[in-house]
Motif scaffolding. Structure first.
Motif, PDB file in Angstrom:
ATOM      1  N   ARG A  27       0.826  -1.198   0.000  1.00  0.00           N
ATOM      2  CA  ARG A  27       0.000   0.000   0.000  1.00  0.00           C
ATOM      3  C   ARG A  27       0.869   1.260   0.000  1.00  0.00           C
ATOM      4  O   ARG A  27       0.554   2.241  -0.681  1.00  0.00           O
ATOM      5  N   ARG A  28       1.960   1.233   0.754  1.00  0.00           N
ATOM      6  CA  ARG A  28       2.883   2.379   0.755  1.00  0.00           C
ATOM      7  C   ARG A  28       3.401   2.636  -0.658  1.00  0.00           C
ATOM      8  O   ARG A  28       3.457   3.781  -1.113  1.00  0.00           O
ATOM      9  N   GLU A  30       1.979   1.808  -3.490  1.00  0.00           N
ATOM     10  CA  GLU A  30       0.886   2.317  -4.312  1.00  0.00           C
ATOM     11  C   GLU A  30       0.682   3.810  -4.071  1.00  0.00           C
ATOM     12  O   GLU A  30       0.461   4.585  -5.012  1.00  0.00           O
ATOM     13  N   PHE A  31       0.759   4.223  -2.804  1.00  0.00           N
ATOM     14  CA  PHE A  31       0.583   5.634  -2.483  1.00  0.00           C
ATOM     15  C   PHE A  31       1.743   6.470  -3.019  1.00  0.00           C
ATOM     16  O   PHE A  31       1.550   7.611  -3.461  1.00  0.00           O
ATOM     17  N   ALA A  52      -3.425  12.506  -1.904  1.00  0.00           N
ATOM     18  CA  ALA A  52      -4.470  11.604  -1.422  1.00  0.00           C
ATOM     19  C   ALA A  52      -5.602  11.507  -2.444  1.00  0.00           C
ATOM     20  O   ALA A  52      -6.147  10.418  -2.683  1.00  0.00           O
ATOM     21  N   ALA A  55      -4.580   9.283  -5.171  1.00  0.00           N
ATOM     22  CA  ALA A  55      -4.556   7.902  -4.679  1.00  0.00           C
ATOM     23  C   ALA A  55      -5.955   7.357  -4.442  1.00  0.00           C
ATOM     24  O   ALA A  55      -6.118   6.141  -4.253  1.00  0.00           O
ATOM     25  N   ARG A  59      -7.138  11.958   3.159  1.00  0.00           N
ATOM     26  CA  ARG A  59      -5.811  12.250   3.695  1.00  0.00           C
ATOM     27  C   ARG A  59      -5.489  11.459   4.966  1.00  0.00           C
ATOM     28  O   ARG A  59      -4.374  10.938   5.085  1.00  0.00           O
ATOM     29  N   LEU A  62      -4.219   8.091   4.123  1.00  0.00           N
ATOM     30  CA  LEU A  62      -2.843   8.113   3.616  1.00  0.00           C
ATOM     31  C   LEU A  62      -1.847   8.032   4.773  1.00  0.00           C
ATOM     32  O   LEU A  62      -0.864   7.281   4.719  1.00  0.00           O
ATOM     33  N   HIS A  65      -0.376   4.901   6.673  1.00  0.00           N
ATOM     34  CA  HIS A  65       0.739   4.137   6.117  1.00  0.00           C
ATOM     35  C   HIS A  65       2.062   4.899   6.164  1.00  0.00           C
ATOM     36  O   HIS A  65       3.104   4.359   5.770  1.00  0.00           O
TER      37      HIS A  65
END
Length: 239
Positions: A27-28, A30-31, A52, A55, A59, A62, A65
């Motif tokens: 996930r990190r 992907e962000f 955010a 993504a 926020r 976000l 992570h």
């Protein structure tokens, strides 16, 4: 009745912690990729809120992570460093004549910069991160490239039986020349195309190298194929 096994009663070796860590890391990433898209679209001063939005999360989600804004910026810098290192593959695998090696490496650098101008600006503006003094993504990458070039120059200076002590100075000088000229061109091209910039830098670098060789009594045809130096994996920038 068999009691229900909850996360608190699960044995520590059941793999759940590892799966959660892997999911969090995914996930990190992907962000961070979303942040790169936001920077490319909205510029180097993009807000965390805009990241955010790109993504597709709120926020607060976000920051579940990332520890804080600095942690996010560090992750972006690390990912950008990976991309730059990949783009500059010709530096890690030089081949051909001296002029070909120089031209291909310079073209890779100017090409990446032209396609990722906003990301480069973001890295330079956020180079010194709070709580991480001395951590500078752009400087880290330049140092890694210069160290690699030092090894390449040492290989050929040794082959020509010349003093290898100049390799470090020449390498850092060449990297500084390319980076400063390309960065200025990015902001004010003044009608100079990327191809023209690449040609200029290629000629200038060759003249630096040629001068170093001639000082040792070596006159090298820049278009003469050279034996390639030992292949090396791109090193990791200092963290």
């Amino acid at each position: 009745m068999v009691p229900e096994v909850t996360s608190s009663s699960a044995p520590p070796g059941d793999g759940r912690a590892a799966r959660w860590a892997g999911q969090r890391e995914r996930r990190r990433r992907e962000f961070v990729d979303a942040a790169l898209r936001a920077i490319a679209e909205h510029g180097p001063d993009v807000s965390t809120g805009r990241i955010a939005d790109v993504a597709g999360v709120a926020r607060p989600q976000l920051y579940k992570h990332f520890d804080d804004a600095t942690d996010l910026k560090l992750a972006i810098a690390d990912r950008a460093t990976e991309l730059i290192t990949t783009a500059l593959l010709p530096i890690w695998e030089p081949q051909g004549s001296a002029m070909q090696m120089i031209a291909v490496a310079v073209d890779a650098h100017t090409g990446w910069l032209a396609e990722n101008g906003n990301l480069y600006r973001y890295l330079t503006r956020h180079s010194q991160l709070e709580g991480h003094l001395g951590r500078d993504a752009v400087a880290d990458v330049k140092t890694v490239i210069a160290r690699q070039l030092t090894q390449v120059f040492e290989f050929y200076l040794t082959a020509f039986q010349l003093d290898t002590r100049i390799a470090d100075v020449v390498s850092f000088g060449v990297v500084g020349l390319v980076d400063s000229c390309a960065a200025q061109w990015l902001e004010e091209p003044r009608g100079i195309t990327r191809t023209q910039l690449t040609d200029l830098l290629t000629r200038w670098i060759w003249r630096i190298v040629d001068d170093a060789l001639r000082a040792g009594g070596i006159e090298l045809d820049p278009h003469l194929p050279l034996p390639p130096p030992p292949r090396r994996q791109p090193p990791s920038p200092p963290g």
